[in-house]
Design a protein around this motif. Structure first.
Motif, PDB file in Angstrom:
ATOM      1  N   TYR A  14       0.842  -1.192   0.000  1.00  0.00           N
ATOM      2  CA  TYR A  14       0.000   0.000   0.000  1.00  0.00           C
ATOM      3  C   TYR A  14       0.873   1.236   0.000  1.00  0.00           C
ATOM      4  CZ  TYR A  14      -2.668   3.930   1.757  1.00  0.00           C
ATOM      5  OH  TYR A  14      -3.209   5.178   1.902  1.00  0.00           O
ATOM      6  N   LEU A  15       0.577   2.172  -0.917  1.00  0.00           N
ATOM      7  CA  LEU A  15       1.260   3.461  -0.987  1.00  0.00           C
ATOM      8  C   LEU A  15       0.214   4.562  -0.937  1.00  0.00           C
ATOM      9  CD1 LEU A  15       3.704   2.677  -3.956  1.00  0.00           C
ATOM     10  CD2 LEU A  15       4.181   2.477  -1.499  1.00  0.00           C
ATOM     11  N   GLY A  16       0.400   5.535  -0.041  1.00  0.00           N
ATOM     12  CA  GLY A  16      -0.516   6.660   0.065  1.00  0.00           C
ATOM     13  C   GLY A  16       0.166   7.953  -0.316  1.00  0.00           C
ATOM     14  N   TYR A  17      -0.468   8.717  -1.193  1.00  0.00           N
ATOM     15  CA  TYR A  17       0.071   9.994  -1.651  1.00  0.00           C
ATOM     16  C   TYR A  17      -0.965  11.097  -1.404  1.00  0.00           C
ATOM     17  CZ  TYR A  17       3.555   7.233  -4.203  1.00  0.00           C
ATOM     18  OH  TYR A  17       4.560   6.372  -4.537  1.00  0.00           O
ATOM     19  N   SER A  18      -0.464  12.291  -1.062  1.00  0.00           N
ATOM     20  CA  SER A  18      -1.375  13.403  -0.800  1.00  0.00           C
ATOM     21  C   SER A  18      -0.700  14.737  -1.108  1.00  0.00           C
ATOM     22  CB  SER A  18      -1.833  13.399   0.662  1.00  0.00           C
ATOM     23  OG  SER A  18      -2.683  14.499   0.940  1.00  0.00           O
ATOM     24  N   ASP A  19      -1.505  15.709  -1.538  1.00  0.00           N
ATOM     25  CA  ASP A  19      -1.030  17.083  -1.673  1.00  0.00           C
ATOM     26  C   ASP A  19      -1.533  17.941  -0.523  1.00  0.00           C
ATOM     27  OD1 ASP A  19      -3.720  17.239  -2.257  1.00  0.00           O
ATOM     28  OD2 ASP A  19      -3.480  18.473  -4.059  1.00  0.00           O
ATOM     29  N   GLY A  20      -2.146  17.297   0.474  1.00  0.00           N
ATOM     30  CA  GLY A  20      -2.724  18.001   1.606  1.00  0.00           C
ATOM     31  C   GLY A  20      -4.228  18.150   1.503  1.00  0.00           C
ATOM     32  N   LEU A  21      -4.760  18.064   0.273  1.00  0.00           N
ATOM     33  CA  LEU A  21      -6.199  18.144   0.049  1.00  0.00           C
ATOM     34  C   LEU A  21      -6.763  16.806  -0.401  1.00  0.00           C
ATOM     35  CD1 LEU A  21      -6.560  21.536  -1.875  1.00  0.00           C
ATOM     36  CD2 LEU A  21      -7.238  21.072   0.492  1.00  0.00           C
ATOM     37  N   SER A  22      -6.071  16.192  -1.337  1.00  0.00           N
ATOM     38  CA  SER A  22      -6.532  14.956  -1.954  1.00  0.00           C
ATOM     39  C   SER A  22      -5.633  13.802  -1.544  1.00  0.00           C
ATOM     40  CB  SER A  22      -6.523  15.092  -3.478  1.00  0.00           C
ATOM     41  OG  SER A  22      -7.311  16.189  -3.905  1.00  0.00           O
ATOM     42  N   VAL A  23      -6.172  12.593  -1.692  1.00  0.00           N
ATOM     43  CA  VAL A  23      -5.411  11.391  -1.406  1.00  0.00           C
ATOM     44  C   VAL A  23      -5.533  10.439  -2.584  1.00  0.00           C
ATOM     45  CG1 VAL A  23      -5.215   9.352   0.074  1.00  0.00           C
ATOM     46  CG2 VAL A  23      -5.697  11.586   1.093  1.00  0.00           C
ATOM     47  N   VAL A  24      -4.399   9.893  -3.005  1.00  0.00           N
ATOM     48  CA  VAL A  24      -4.368   8.843  -4.023  1.00  0.00           C
ATOM     49  C   VAL A  24      -3.747   7.610  -3.381  1.00  0.00           C
ATOM     50  CG1 VAL A  24      -3.439   8.119  -6.252  1.00  0.00           C
ATOM     51  CG2 VAL A  24      -4.232  10.472  -5.948  1.00  0.00           C
ATOM     52  N   SER A  25      -4.523   6.539  -3.276  1.00  0.00           N
ATOM     53  CA  SER A  25      -4.062   5.291  -2.679  1.00  0.00           C
ATOM     54  C   SER A  25      -3.734   4.299  -3.774  1.00  0.00           C
ATOM     55  CB  SER A  25      -5.138   4.705  -1.760  1.00  0.00           C
ATOM     56  OG  SER A  25      -5.417   5.582  -0.685  1.00  0.00           O
ATOM     57  N   VAL A  26      -2.546   3.700  -3.670  1.00  0.00           N
ATOM     58  CA  VAL A  26      -2.070   2.751  -4.678  1.00  0.00           C
ATOM     59  C   VAL A  26      -1.817   1.407  -4.005  1.00  0.00           C
ATOM     60  CG1 VAL A  26      -0.336   2.274  -6.445  1.00  0.00           C
ATOM     61  CG2 VAL A  26      -0.973   4.653  -5.936  1.00  0.00           C
ATOM     62  N   PHE A  27      -2.417   0.346  -4.540  1.00  0.00           N
ATOM     63  CA  PHE A  27      -2.204  -1.014  -4.062  1.00  0.00           C
ATOM     64  C   PHE A  27      -1.472  -1.791  -5.152  1.00  0.00           C
ATOM     65  CE2 PHE A  27      -6.009   0.695  -2.135  1.00  0.00           C
ATOM     66  CZ  PHE A  27      -5.878   0.370  -0.797  1.00  0.00           C
ATOM     67  N   VAL A  28      -0.392  -2.467  -4.789  1.00  0.00           N
ATOM     68  CA  VAL A  28       0.406  -3.214  -5.755  1.00  0.00           C
ATOM     69  C   VAL A  28       0.488  -4.663  -5.300  1.00  0.00           C
ATOM     70  CG1 VAL A  28       2.573  -3.306  -7.037  1.00  0.00           C
ATOM     71  CG2 VAL A  28       1.786  -1.118  -6.100  1.00  0.00           C
ATOM     72  N   GLN A  29       0.125  -5.596  -6.196  1.00  0.00           N
ATOM     73  CA  GLN A  29       0.162  -7.017  -5.886  1.00  0.00           C
ATOM     74  C   GLN A  29       0.935  -7.770  -6.959  1.00  0.00           C
ATOM     75  OE1 GLN A  29      -4.263  -7.382  -5.553  1.00  0.00           O
ATOM     76  NE2 GLN A  29      -3.723  -8.807  -3.924  1.00  0.00           N
ATOM     77  N   PRO A  30       1.768  -8.729  -6.592  1.00  0.00           N
ATOM     78  CA  PRO A  30       2.365  -9.601  -7.601  1.00  0.00           C
ATOM     79  C   PRO A  30       1.270 -10.434  -8.265  1.00  0.00           C
ATOM     80  CG  PRO A  30       3.497  -9.787  -5.490  1.00  0.00           C
ATOM     81  CD  PRO A  30       2.222  -9.053  -5.240  1.00  0.00           C
ATOM     82  N   GLY A  31       1.411 -10.664  -9.562  1.00  0.00           N
ATOM     83  CA  GLY A  31       0.449 -11.508 -10.252  1.00  0.00           C
ATOM     84  C   GLY A  31      -0.093 -10.872 -11.505  1.00  0.00           C
ATOM     85  N   VAL A  32      -1.185 -11.407 -11.993  1.00  0.00           N
ATOM     86  CA  VAL A  32      -1.825 -10.921 -13.211  1.00  0.00           C
ATOM     87  C   VAL A  32      -3.297 -10.695 -12.936  1.00  0.00           C
ATOM     88  CG1 VAL A  32      -0.186 -11.914 -14.839  1.00  0.00           C
ATOM     89  CG2 VAL A  32      -2.043 -13.317 -13.954  1.00  0.00           C
ATOM     90  N   LEU A  33      -3.981 -10.144 -13.908  1.00  0.00           N
ATOM     91  CA  LEU A  33      -5.345  -9.664 -13.701  1.00  0.00           C
ATOM     92  C   LEU A  33      -6.356 -10.619 -14.321  1.00  0.00           C
ATOM     93  CD1 LEU A  33      -6.843  -7.203 -12.493  1.00  0.00           C
ATOM     94  CD2 LEU A  33      -6.759  -6.162 -14.751  1.00  0.00           C
ATOM     95  N   ASP A  34      -7.484 -10.720 -13.683  1.00  0.00           N
ATOM     96  CA  ASP A  34      -8.565 -11.585 -14.155  1.00  0.00           C
ATOM     97  C   ASP A  34      -9.680 -10.716 -14.707  1.00  0.00           C
ATOM     98  OD1 ASP A  34     -10.505 -13.439 -14.616  1.00  0.00           O
ATOM     99  OD2 ASP A  34     -10.714 -14.092 -12.544  1.00  0.00           O
TER     100      ASP A  34
END
Length: 346
Positions: free
Chosen positions: A245-265
């Motif tokens: 889990y990676l969380g990014y913010s400019d102080g107003l907004s939040v962008v959450s990024v989840f990274v998993q090994p593998g492929v997509l279904d």
């Protein structure tokens, strides 16, 4: 994701004082004092800090409406919140009736009480100015504007004058359009003991959470410290389920990024639609474009955002993308499960 009946959405929008495509406000203001554009100090930052402390440390209950606008429509939620000092906030989402504990500085908690970390990031990226007085939720309020470097308004806050929390919060995109609103429509505050000053926990939830960074970097994770749109990394941690889990913010907004090994279904992405962007396939859920998922380099990236569309698009474009068609095989990675605990709309 909650699909509110049309009548409830209409009532919510009317109560928020907004109509699609416009920026009209039903919130009544009085004796508004424009911010001094020549002033360099963040005259409103202490007001936000006081409201953030009150939003975590003072007891209150009430009903919030949250509405987010995007290119393809809007999404709304009704939040019944109950904040108990020492125990935290409980949020009941209607009409689903789901109940969860939430940090009031996150999207699930209405973003009404930013952590000290987010306030520090806010002060680095914007100018925060006191902007007079008004009313929201039928209560006297202090107004705070958050200004970009060019002087345009990025956000507005209505802060309860009776040592209470943020009553209303609006985010604007670069073109001045209101794209995100969270507002109390009723609020009951517990009385303050005479002489008592509410204090927030020493490390409020949602604060800086980078203690795992050395271990993650040693394990080979490539973690950008910032994303376009002044988004700064404030959280990086791994989970027992195997994702980062990676969380990014400019102080107003939040962008959450989840990274998993593998492929997509693909077969398990009901409710998502595919878009081609710069030669890459990205799957998007919902009408406001705040939930995205794609595969790249043997990993699946899932993004959940509370930010204007232009901020989300530039942040997503800066993350890894590889056009590898054979990765789209049938191995599900539970994207919907990952998102469920950060999404107040479902």
């Amino acid at each position: 994701m909650i699909r509110l009946p049309a009548t409830i959405i209409l009532v919510a929008v009317m109560l928020l004082g907004l109509v699609t495509g416009g920026t009209a406000h039903a919130v009544r203001t009085s004796h508004a004092i424009p911010p001094d554009e020549a002033e360099n100090e963040d005259t409103g930052l202490h007001l936000l800090r006081e409201a953030a402390v009150a939003g975590r440390a003072r007891g209150y209950s009430g009903t919030q409406y949250v509405t987010v606008w995007g290119a393809s429509g809007s999404t709304s939620a009704v939040l019944e919140v109950d904040n108990v000092p020492g125990k935290g906030m409980t949020v009941r989402t209607e009409p689903s009736g789901s109940v969860q504990s939430a940090d009031p500085g996150t999207l699930a908690g209405g973003m009404s009480s930013p952590s000290e970390t987010m306030l520090e990031v806010l002060a680095r990226n914007y100018r925060v100015v006191a902007a007079g007085e008004g009313h929201a939720c039928g209560r006297p309020a202090r107004l705070v504007n958050v200004l970009r470097g060019d002087g345009t308004v990025a956000a507005r806050y209505w802060i309860d004058k009776a040592a209470g929390p943020v009553l209303r919060r609006e985010l604007m995109d670069a073109r001045g359009r209101v794209v995100n609103v969270g507002a109390f429509v009723d609020l009951a505050l517990d009385p303050v003991t005479k002489g008592a000053v509410p204090t927030a926990p020493p490390l409020a939830a949602g604060g800086l959470d980078l203690v795992e960074m050395p271990r993650l970097l040693a394990a080979g994770w490539r973690i950008p410290r910032a994303l376009p749109g002044r988004l700064e990394l404030f959280a990086a941690r791994s989970a027992p389920a195997g994702y980062l889990y990676l969380g990014y913010s400019d102080g107003l907004s939040v962008v959450s990024v989840f990274v998993q090994p593998g492929v997509l279904d693909e077969d398990h992405l009901q409710g998502w639609h595919a878009e081609r962007r710069s030669g890459h396939t990205i799957w998007i859920r919902g009408p406001v474009g705040q939930e995205m998922i794609w595969a790249s380099g043997g990993h699946v990236y899932t993004v959940f955002a509370d930010a204007p569309a232009d901020t989300v698009d530039t942040a997503v474009a800066a993350l890894p993308h590889e056009h590898v068609p054979d990765l789209w095989t049938r191995l599900g990675r539970g994207a919907s499960r990952l998102l469920s605990w950060v999404n107040p709309f479902g």
